[in-house]
Design an enzyme around this catalytic site. Structure first.
Site, mmCIF file in Angstrom:
data_model
loop_
_atom_site.group_PDB
_atom_site.id
_atom_site.type_symbol
_atom_site.label_atom_id
_atom_site.label_comp_id
_atom_site.label_asym_id
_atom_site.label_seq_id
_atom_site.Cartn_x
_atom_site.Cartn_y
_atom_site.Cartn_z
ATOM 1 N N ASP A 176 -21.014 -34.975 25.042
ATOM 2 C CA ASP A 176 -21.972 -36.063 25.227
ATOM 3 C C ASP A 176 -22.296 -36.716 23.891
ATOM 4 O O ASP A 176 -23.046 -36.152 23.087
ATOM 5 C CB ASP A 176 -23.244 -35.528 25.884
ATOM 6 N N ASP B 197 -21.050 -43.921 25.018
ATOM 7 C CA ASP B 197 -21.615 -42.672 25.537
ATOM 8 C C ASP B 197 -20.594 -41.924 26.396
ATOM 9 O O ASP B 197 -20.325 -42.300 27.538
ATOM 10 C CB ASP B 197 -22.873 -42.965 26.365
#
Length: 502
Positions: A111, A329
């Site tokens: 992440d 992201d």
């Protein structure tokens, strides 16, 4: 700092000692005499007439290996990658981390949209116990690790380095705690722990060493939202953000790794890919500067074009403010565009292909019935960023295969003013997060192939993720550098000592 396992430690010790032995020089007829070789007398630290305690050897080597690792600061750390960007299969990429003493393996989602590495605590009663991803879930128990300690509220780490809006010090305990909320509505609460992280380090000369370093990470005692669902349950989240508490920042601040990391997420087949703390080198990489002083990896998106035609979008909708901007992201599966960009994109794409496909609405999304190949039917899409950096998207990088001949646009309308570029567009590309130079670079790439990674001493061939291990691979690479006579000598000596390295 534990550098290498015991047999490998002794092998390295033997190699270093053997390489200092004088080597006979053969002078062939007609050749100039070879220069004289200076031979320094050696004294044995350990006499051969008695059995040496292996613990003594390991202790001596650990001191030396710590010095060796410190001298090659900037080594590359390899993390294996599993998972896929396909939301109908997995919809996330994850890697393995080893924490604690003895080390325990955890599967954690990659992440880049958050900072903290956290894993599920053994004390979490409502957390998933099984996973539909085909992995066995692990739980961290600090009492079972000899190197673990809980970060207290009075610890300088809690009062300075990790003091953020998410940090808490509840009155009923002295544990430095946290509470995170993610963009999908899920969340986690827990406390900070310090323990050892183990990793494979690739140093100059393609030497792979098992190394370790203490890091601070989260131990989750409560989870909410999608984190509680068993179908895609994972052991935790590995935040690769640029904050002080990210593992990237913790290791680079101590000179263990460079202040750059890279990934190449494979989109086809079984997925997977490459993830390294280091810089992947590829001549076709283009870079765009990061927007400074932002909590996420914000870039200046300036325009979008379909089939080479710029869309009628006001560039101001992409400008970075408190509640607007464009974020990279890897923790997001799809891609989200603000309304003022999403609508023109869908309209332009539909108009471009409406003569060769059948546009339909399925579950509220714009979809298409396609009877020919995507590359022949759908155009290239380009995202144009500050600095002249363009990200070209093939049809597979903005469409999702819903089954049979049905393909749907994989972009969603952002609920707020932030556009998020997720795995759908990040896949099948090298991405370099150069935090030292405050820029992000990318290039199209077949992520099933090996890549070149920059280390302190130059360029090393980096084998694709999953093929790196300290077992036979590092020994093989080391043996390739040795003459056959020395290999035979090492075989005899190692077997006399009671272990085999071949």
């Amino acid at each position: 700092m534990r550098a290498l396992d015991a047999p490998a430690e002794f092998l390295i010790f033997l190699v270093l000692a053997a390489l200092t032995l004088p080597v006979p020089v053969v002078v062939r007829c007609g050749a100039a005499p070879a220069p004289r070789t200076a031979v320094l007398p050696l004294q044995r630290a350990f006499p051969l007439d008695r059995r040496v305690d292996p613990d003594l050897l390991r202790a001596r080597d650990r001191v030396r290996h710590a010095r060796i690792l410190q001298s090659v600061a900037g080594g590359v750390v390899d993390f294996s990658v599993q998972g896929s960007s396909d939301p109908l299969l997995i919809g996330l990429y994850f890697t393995k981390v080893k924490l604690g003493s003895p080390p325990k393996v955890f599967n954690v989602q990659i992440d880049t949209g958050s900072d903290v590495l956290w894993v599920t605590c053994s004390s979490c009663s409502d957390c998933p116990q099984t996973s539909g991803l085909g992995i066995e879930l692990s739980f961290f128990d600090s009492s079972s690790s000899s190197t673990s300690y809980l970060v207290s509220c009075s610890d300088p780490l809690c009062t300075s380095q990790i003091q953020t809006m998410s940090t808490e010090c509840p009155p009923q305990s002295n544990q430095c705690s946290y509470s995170f909320q993610y963009g999908d509505g899920s969340g986690t609460t827990g406390h900070y722990v310090s323990d050892v992280l183990y990793f494979d380090m690739v140093m100059g000369g393609s030497l792979i060493a098992n190394s370790s370093a203490p890091v601070v990470f989260g131990c989750s005692t409560y989870q909410s939202g999608d984190l509680t669902k068993s179908d895609k349950a994972i052991d935790g989240i590995f935040g690769f953000g640029g904050g002080d508490l990210s593992v990237v920042s913790q290791l680079s601040s101590r000179g263990i790794t460079p202040k750059v990391f890279s990934h190449c997420l494979r989109g086809d087949g079984n997925g997977g890919g490459i993830m390294v703390l280091g810089e992947i080198l590829e001549p076709s990489i283009v870079y765009s500067p990061l927007v400074p002083s932002q909590p996420h990896y914000n870039l200046n998106l300036q325009s979008i074009a379909v089939n080479g035609q710029p869309l009628p979008i006001d560039p101001a909708v992409f400008a970075t403010t408190n509640n607007r901007g464009t974020i990279i992201d890897s923790g997001t599966t799809l891609t989200y565009l603000v309304e003022d960009a999403f609508d023109p994109f869908v309209n332009a794409l539909t108009a471009t292909v409406s003569q060769t496909v059948t546009p339909i609405i399925s579950k509220g999304r714009q979809c298409f019935l396609v009877s020919s190949s995507l590359s022949e039917t759908f155009p290239l899409v380009s995202f144009n960023f500050l600095g002249g950096a363009t990200m070209l998207l093939k049809p597979e990088e903005y469409l999702i295969h819903e089954g049979a001949a049905l393909w749907c646009i994989g972009f969603e309308k952002a609920q707020e003013g932030v556009s998020i570029l997720g795995d759908l567009v990040l896949k099948d590309k090298i991405f370099v997060y150069d935090l030292a130079r405050q820029r992000i670079g990318w290039a199209p790439y077949d992520c099933s192939m090996s890549v070149n990674v920059s280390v302190t001493s130059g360029k090393d061939e980096f084998i694709n993720a999953g093929q790196l291990s300290m077992g036979s691979s590092s020994r093989d690479m080391l043996l390739e550098l040795l003459p056959i006579g020395l290999i035979i000598l090492l075989m005899h000596v190692s077997r006399a000592m009671g272990f085999h390295f071949l």
